[in-house]
Design an enzyme around this catalytic site. Structure first.
Site, PDB file in Angstrom:
ATOM      1  N   TRP A 147       0.836  -1.211   0.000  1.00 41.74           N
ATOM      2  CA  TRP A 147       0.000   0.000   0.000  1.00 41.74           C
ATOM      3  C   TRP A 147       0.862   1.249   0.000  1.00 41.74           C
ATOM      4  CZ3 TRP A 147      -0.725  -4.277   3.071  1.00 41.74           C
ATOM      5  CH2 TRP A 147      -1.882  -5.012   2.821  1.00 41.74           C
ATOM      6  N   HIS A 168      -7.394   1.331   2.520  1.00 45.18           N
ATOM      7  CA  HIS A 168      -8.478   0.362   2.307  1.00 45.18           C
ATOM      8  C   HIS A 168      -9.556   0.665   3.342  1.00 45.18           C
ATOM      9  CE1 HIS A 168      -5.227  -2.289   4.461  1.00 45.18           C
ATOM     10  NE2 HIS A 168      -5.570  -1.265   5.187  1.00 45.18           N
ATOM     11  N   ARG A 194      -4.535   6.078  -2.471  1.00 47.91           N
ATOM     12  CA  ARG A 194      -3.195   5.502  -2.649  1.00 47.91           C
ATOM     13  C   ARG A 194      -2.264   6.546  -3.265  1.00 47.91           C
ATOM     14  NH1 ARG A 194      -4.183  -0.399  -3.181  1.00 47.91           N
ATOM     15  NH2 ARG A 194      -5.688  -0.743  -1.504  1.00 47.91           N
ATOM     16  N   GLN A 208     -13.954   1.142  -2.577  1.00 47.80           N
ATOM     17  CA  GLN A 208     -13.869  -0.263  -2.204  1.00 47.80           C
ATOM     18  C   GLN A 208     -15.141  -0.666  -1.483  1.00 47.80           C
ATOM     19  OE1 GLN A 208     -10.689  -1.159   0.475  1.00 47.80           O
ATOM     20  NE2 GLN A 208      -9.326  -1.805  -1.168  1.00 47.80           N
ATOM     21  N   VAL A 251      -5.427 -11.983   6.579  1.00 45.37           N
ATOM     22  CA  VAL A 251      -6.215 -13.217   6.457  1.00 45.37           C
ATOM     23  C   VAL A 251      -5.298 -14.439   6.365  1.00 45.37           C
ATOM     24  CG1 VAL A 251      -8.303 -12.225   5.422  1.00 45.37           C
ATOM     25  CG2 VAL A 251      -6.385 -12.832   3.948  1.00 45.37           C
ATOM     26  N   ALA A 305     -13.436 -12.498   5.604  1.00 44.38           N
ATOM     27  CA  ALA A 305     -13.481 -11.106   5.133  1.00 44.38           C
ATOM     28  C   ALA A 305     -13.196 -11.103   3.643  1.00 44.38           C
ATOM     29  CB  ALA A 305     -12.449 -10.266   5.866  1.00 44.38           C
TER      30      ALA A 305
HETATM   31  C1  2U9 Z   1     -10.166  -7.324   8.619  1.00 34.41           C
HETATM   32  C2  2U9 Z   1      -9.814  -8.597   8.330  1.00 34.41           C
HETATM   33  C3  2U9 Z   1      -9.682  -8.969   7.003  1.00 34.41           C
HETATM   34  C4  2U9 Z   1     -10.241  -7.736   3.639  1.00 34.41           C
HETATM   35  C5  2U9 Z   1      -9.690  -8.313   2.393  1.00 34.41           C
HETATM   36  C6  2U9 Z   1      -8.924  -8.428   0.325  1.00 34.41           C
HETATM   37  C7  2U9 Z   1      -8.737  -9.723   0.718  1.00 34.41           C
HETATM   38  C8  2U9 Z   1      -8.565  -7.926  -1.007  1.00 34.41           C
HETATM   39  C9  2U9 Z   1      -8.296  -5.965  -2.371  1.00 34.41           C
HETATM   40  C10 2U9 Z   1      -9.105  -6.216  -3.569  1.00 34.41           C
HETATM   41  C11 2U9 Z   1      -8.766  -5.167  -4.606  1.00 34.41           C
HETATM   42  C12 2U9 Z   1      -8.402  -4.499  -2.161  1.00 34.41           C
HETATM   43  O1  2U9 Z   1      -9.407  -2.824  -3.851  1.00 34.41           O
HETATM   44  S1  2U9 Z   1      -8.382  -3.769  -3.729  1.00 34.41           S
HETATM   45  O2  2U9 Z   1      -7.065  -3.322  -3.979  1.00 34.41           O
HETATM   46  N1  2U9 Z   1      -8.699  -6.624  -1.181  1.00 34.41           N
HETATM   47  O3  2U9 Z   1      -8.159  -8.648  -1.850  1.00 34.41           O
HETATM   48  N2  2U9 Z   1      -9.455  -7.631   1.282  1.00 34.41           N
HETATM   49  S2  2U9 Z   1      -9.267  -9.882   2.284  1.00 34.41           S
HETATM   50  O4  2U9 Z   1      -9.797  -8.491   4.712  1.00 34.41           O
HETATM   51  C13 2U9 Z   1      -9.913  -8.077   5.992  1.00 34.41           C
HETATM   52  C14 2U9 Z   1     -10.264  -6.785   6.298  1.00 34.41           C
HETATM   53  C15 2U9 Z   1     -10.387  -6.416   7.627  1.00 34.41           C
HETATM   54  C16 2U9 Z   1     -10.296  -6.902  10.042  1.00 34.41           C
END
Ligand code: 2U9
Length: 338
Positions: A147, A168, A194, A208, A251, A305
């Protein structure tokens, strides 16, 4: 005498409401043999000192009557009703459109809301703690490189962690877990930031939606079932959905979710880059370390998540080839929405 003529002329004029009467009035007062002319013709017979004063008043009278005459003429000429051409086609009312991001965001929220998820929102300016630390991304850890961050130049007097624009919406999930007890089922849509050079697929601000479910006995099967349902509701009920291993610090295990291309149905085309699959989101089981930090016992509670960037979806669906079009405020872009 001049005053008397003026009073009479104006009171008569006030009763007139057609052109014929008005013309008669004009002849009577302003005509060659009219009252004003009569007064003018009398002037040479007056003594010199009176002549001046009477002449001035006579001119004034003439001006006033001419002015009132014009006024009345305009009034009479004006139609009582605006003429309208009922054969003209109507003017179409200007209809607003939904921005493609808003439209998709609403669709996504609706799907998850129907599965029992609550929609929550939170701050866009965050503490380092919520954006990184609590999500198992420690300072100086290479995972932070995922990030590029926009930092806020602010030092909190209480010695709290640095401030930033959230990279995020995950920090909000930490806040929700801190505040509530399981069962938790929430999604959080919102803007994220970002520090990035922009190009056709990158913007420094984008949307998002992230989701979180925490309870006793939640397993990977719940994650798969929920995201299967979501994918099919959004992209068509015949979709095939594929889960592949991926890594995110918050995760374990982490997965990347892809659907078979809705244009070529998996054959391989331009939209899916020939692979037949389109990545739509990332997900995983909430890392035990993340649960521990908010005071949940990972032996009792588990959760899943997921997170997705929104703009990618309308880009795929509507064939938009440059993300920078979304927020450049060009009205021609929005006009193409149905
Ligand atoms: C908590 C615990 C787990 C959120 C998650 C992703 C995988 C993911 C990206 C997709 C494209 C962000 O917009 S993007 O760049 N995100 O792949 N996000 S798991 O997991 C969490 C969040 C919060 C407390």
């Amino acid at each position: 005498m001049i005053d008397e003529v003026k009073e009479r002329a104006l009171s008569e004029l006030s009763l007139i409401n057609d052109a014929k009467e008005l013309e008669a009035w004009r002849v009577r007062y302003l005509g060659r043999k009219g009252e004003v002319s009569k007064i003018m013709k009398m002037l040479p017979n007056l003594p010199v000192d009176e002549r001046r004063e009477v002449g001035r008043k006579a001119n004034e009278l003439k001006e006033i009557l001419e002015e009132k005459f014009e006024e009345k003429r305009r009034e009479i000429r004006k139609p009582k009703f605006e003429p309208i051409d009922i054969t003209l086609p109507g003017r179409p009312p200007l209809l607003g459109r939904l921005h493609p991001t808003t439209k998709i965001l609403r669709e996504i929220c609706e799907v998850f809301a129907s599965m029992g998820f609550e929609i929550v929102e939170g701050p866009e300016v965050e503490w380092d703690y919520y954006n990184f630390e609590a999500l198992n991304i420690p300072e100086d850890h290479p995972a932070r490189d995922m990030w590029s961050t926009l930092w806020i130049d602010y030092e909190d007097p209480s010695g709290k962690t640095p401030m930033l624009l959230r990279t995020h919406t995950s920090p909000m999930q930490i806040r929700v877990m801190e505040k509530r007890k399981p069962p938790i089922r929430v999604i959080m849509p919102g803007k994220v930031y970002r520090y990035e050079a922009t190009d056709a697929t990158h913007e420094s601000m984008f949307y998002q939606v992230e989701g979180l479910a925490v309870d006793e006995g939640i397993t990977m099967a719940d994650l798969k079932g929920t995201l299967y349902e979501f994918s099919r509701r959004l992209f068509g009920k015949e979709r095939r959905v594929k889960f592949r291993c991926d890594y995110f610090p918050f995760v374990e295990p982490g997965v990347e979710v892809a659907i078979d291309c809705f244009i070529c149905r998996g054959e391989g085309c331009r939209l899916c880059g020939g692979s037949g699959w389109i990545e739509i989101l990332g997900a995983g089981m909430v890392h035990p370390e993340v649960l521990r930090r908010v005071g949940y016992d990972p032996e009792v509670y588990t959760g899943f998540a997921f997170g997705m960037g929104i703009e990618r979806i309308p880009m795929l669906r509507y064939g938009i080839d440059d993300i920078r079009l979304f927020y450049s405020n060009d009205i021609r872009f929005l006009r193409q929405m149905r």
